[in-house]
Design a protein around this motif. Sequence first.
Motif, PDB file in Angstrom:
ATOM      1  N   ARG A  91       1.057  -1.607  -0.025  1.00 50.54           N
ATOM      2  CA  ARG A  91      -0.025   0.072   0.355  1.00 50.54           C
ATOM      3  C   ARG A  91       1.020   1.128  -0.058  1.00 50.54           C
ATOM      4  O   ARG A  91       0.600   1.942  -0.456  1.00 50.54           O
TER       5      ARG A  91
ATOM      6  N   THR B 159      -2.329   3.054   4.828  1.00 50.52           N
ATOM      7  CA  THR B 159      -1.909   1.767   5.687  1.00 50.52           C
ATOM      8  C   THR B 159      -2.690   0.939   6.105  1.00 50.52           C
ATOM      9  O   THR B 159      -2.497  -0.462   5.864  1.00 50.52           O
ATOM     10  N   GLN B 160      -3.679   1.400   6.925  1.00 50.24           N
ATOM     11  CA  GLN B 160      -3.810   0.588   7.459  1.00 50.24           C
ATOM     12  C   GLN B 160      -5.684   0.908   7.221  1.00 50.24           C
ATOM     13  O   GLN B 160      -5.652   0.026   8.490  1.00 50.24           O
TER      14      GLN B 160
ATOM     15  N   ASP C 162      -9.408  -0.206   6.608  1.00 50.42           N
ATOM     16  CA  ASP C 162     -10.455  -0.739   5.757  1.00 50.42           C
ATOM     17  C   ASP C 162     -11.066   0.234   4.738  1.00 50.42           C
ATOM     18  O   ASP C 162     -12.026   0.795   5.030  1.00 50.42           O
TER      19      ASP C 162
ATOM     20  N   LEU D  94      -8.139  -5.835   1.342  1.00 52.54           N
ATOM     21  CA  LEU D  94      -8.884  -4.504   1.601  1.00 52.54           C
ATOM     22  C   LEU D  94      -9.702  -4.363   2.995  1.00 52.54           C
ATOM     23  O   LEU D  94      -9.330  -3.045   3.489  1.00 52.54           O
ATOM     24  N   ILE D  95      -9.574  -5.885   4.639  1.00 50.27           N
ATOM     25  CA  ILE D  95     -10.100  -5.168   5.360  1.00 50.27           C
ATOM     26  C   ILE D  95      -8.643  -5.595   6.462  1.00 50.27           C
ATOM     27  O   ILE D  95      -9.123  -7.000   5.373  1.00 50.27           O
ATOM     28  N   ARG D  96      -8.653  -5.513   7.202  1.00 54.88           N
ATOM     29  CA  ARG D  96      -7.726  -6.027   8.367  1.00 54.88           C
ATOM     30  C   ARG D  96      -8.307  -6.950   9.539  1.00 54.88           C
ATOM     31  O   ARG D  96      -8.636  -6.635   9.870  1.00 54.88           O
TER      32      ARG D  96
END
Lengths: 334, 303, 257
Positions: free
Chosen positions: A156, A328-329, A331, B53-55
Amino acid sequence: MVKLIENEIMKTFYKKRIHVIAGILLVLIALFAYGEHYTLTRTQDRVSEQLGIENAEDWKNIIGQQLLDLERRLDNPYIPEEGKASIRVRAEQLRFYLDNDVSPIGSSAARFMGQLMEQSIFLFLPLLIILLAGDMVSGEVNTGTIKLILTRPVKRWRILLAKLLALSMLEMFVIFMMALFSYVIAMLVFGYSGFNEPVITGFRVVESQLDTSAVRTIPQWQYLMMTYAIGYFVAFVIGALSLMVSVIVRSTSASIGIMMSTLIGGSFLSLFISDWKVTRYLFTVNLNLTSYISGSFQIIEGLSMTFSTLVLLGWALGAISIAFLVFTQKDILA
Amino acid sequence: METVLSLKNVSKNIKGRPIIKNISFEVKRGQIYGFLGPNGAGKTMTLRMIVGLIRPSSGSIEICGVNTRKDFVRAMSNVGCIIENPELYEYLTGRDNLELLRKMEPDIPQSRIEDVVELVGLTLRINDKVGTYSLGMKQRLGIAQALMKGPELLILDEPTNGLDPAGIKEFRSLVKSLSKDQGMTIFVSSHLLSEIQMICDEVAIILHGKIIKTSKVIDLTIDQKITWQVTNVQKAMKLLLDDFGIEAVKETEETLSAFTDDFRLTAINSAMMSSDIGLKYVFKKQKSLEDLFMELTGGETIG
Amino acid sequence: MKKWIWYTVSTVFILGIILFAYGFGQAVSIGIEINQAPETNQTIIETPVEPEVVDAVLVMGDSLARGTGDPTGEGFAGHVIKGLEAVAEEPVTLYNIAVEGLRTQALLSQVTDPQTLEGIRGSNLIMISIGGNDIRAIERIESDQKSQYFRDALDKYLVQLGEILSTIRAENASAQLVFIGLYNLDYSPSNREQSGYLIEWNQATQKLLESFEGTLFTPTYDLFKLNLESYISADGLHPNSEGYAAIGDRILKNLGE
């Protein structure tokens, strides 16, 4: 990485974003040039009336006399050295006009270019950059194309870096367009380039008085290089901030709106700078970097070119860090 | 590698609320795996977690043995996907879109673009701006971009969205051929149960963020749905329950239905005929996933 | 087409970055320079080293004192200096603080400036030309009240001139004060009204001057009457070098040189 940057630049061009900015620049510069020209002819008429000049050539006599006058004053023992600096510098300018057969009342392409940047740097230019950068990320989230690029096997941060670098390149392109358009239009209107004309710089405001002791002249082209370089720096900083907002905020219109209102609202806060010390650390207040070299007044103590540069740099770096962190984090839920 | 995709104890909390609760399943190489669930069950959320796309809040996801958190790039280099609607750059042509994506990954030869375009049947319109495409064409282009790198794992979210019946049929044969001829593993989520039933080998069913069943499709539909038309529905239902332990459902005043297999059917029918239930007709229908689905989820749509 | 865009943008960028580095570096260095220049709390009034001069002349007032219209820039002041130097055989300093378009009110403000006061103190001859711009303003008025306007203007002017002279005398009791009278641009009978105002103005000024010590009113009205053609410059307003020479000569003669 180069390919990623290429992609981003392509996207901006095909989105016609650059075309829109070019269009706005053209229209505005043309209007500005026309306005200059109009006031110029009015001023020339007025001055001619007042001084009783019959034809344009007489300016040489007047300038000649003013020059002699200044030279005489330089010989005067009553004037302190500090005062003489400004006299010397003005004399140099007048000598230039005479030697090169240039009327000082007229305008030149170089002067126009300089004025354009000086006037645009704190509001108009930032607005253009906001237009450019505001939807770099939020636009893709909105349309959903962000899914396409984030599901590629690419980290990313690289994607965001590519956007940032592409933005930097595009900002340079915008500055370039500004210089080019203003040069062409000014040449059409005024017909004289004037790049070697001496420009006075080095004014200081000390304890609310104009201090001219450090004053000297530099050729117009050098002044322009400095002015436009400053312009690019401001563009870069605003770009970084817009990118950050674009990362954090989902809607493109909110992203652009936030930047614009911060910019415009922030300039109001400059009224409080002298008393409310915190305000001088706002980025909006420090945007007018060209005023340091052009000698327009700074109302505030403690502001200087170095200070403003550092403040802006700090904002830019802070914005870039936050942008990377969030991006980068984040969602992608939608 | 035998296992192409594996989820272990994957959970996701949003603002403190658990949305996905501890799900696990495995997809083996060459399978066509279906992912089923009502709207809001968490299908899309799970898919988004798989592709990064989601963690996930906890748990691990591995693609071809590579953990997606630890080495995203290596994991995703095996994956082609479409998440929900295939949104592409509308102001670029189809070809430009593919080019742009191709440039982002190493080692995809230019010729691949021609290949996939032909595969999805977009050769005529590929040089037009995507903004002019119909939904079906966008879907095709979406599939094209997913296939460009010839991935090990193809992840599809509602892929038949917007396709007409002919398109759906084409899609079905495409998927089957990709699996059979190229050995691609395919993970499909859909709510079109009939489609899933037709193409998938195995399914996982998700409800309220939990996997409630994973099993081969065949195993789930081996039962048939039998409908009896009788005079005395109450008595018939009592007979089925008391004598065979089958809970039947009253369909109408005259019909009832239940799931059972062929073996027991003979016994049931003769039992019904011996008692004075008044058996008129017996219908047979293969149990569909829809039936199973309704059964499992109790008809709920939103969790 | 695509590659074109990329090449153009990247070229512009590379060139731009180089220019940027240079330009920005320059700008910052000027910025630093400005900050490092020593700060002064007040403008220091330098007391000049006493030059070895016989005479120091101070000239104040409007464009006439400035010498506008004289291509050599001398004006009457320069002419007078030349004359004085010829006699004294030593250099004479000239300090000219005249400003084009100056009116009496403005001269009054200027005269109280510390620099000017210093100049007054150090001079032995002070020449003043003022009032031309004030009276020209009246000329432009088209009204029956014109004579009333003139009266008011004249009164105001006399009060201001009086204050100017007082200020000068307070700083320097011994310097010779020379006042240059106003000349006319249109001596014809049709301009009788304006000519009348001019004459009255000059007379009132002379009268005021006589109430101070060491003053000399030098008229110019008669000098220009028959010599408008030869004494006025191309702008039709100011004297040319011949005209200024004539004024200068008369001053010198009056001073007895």
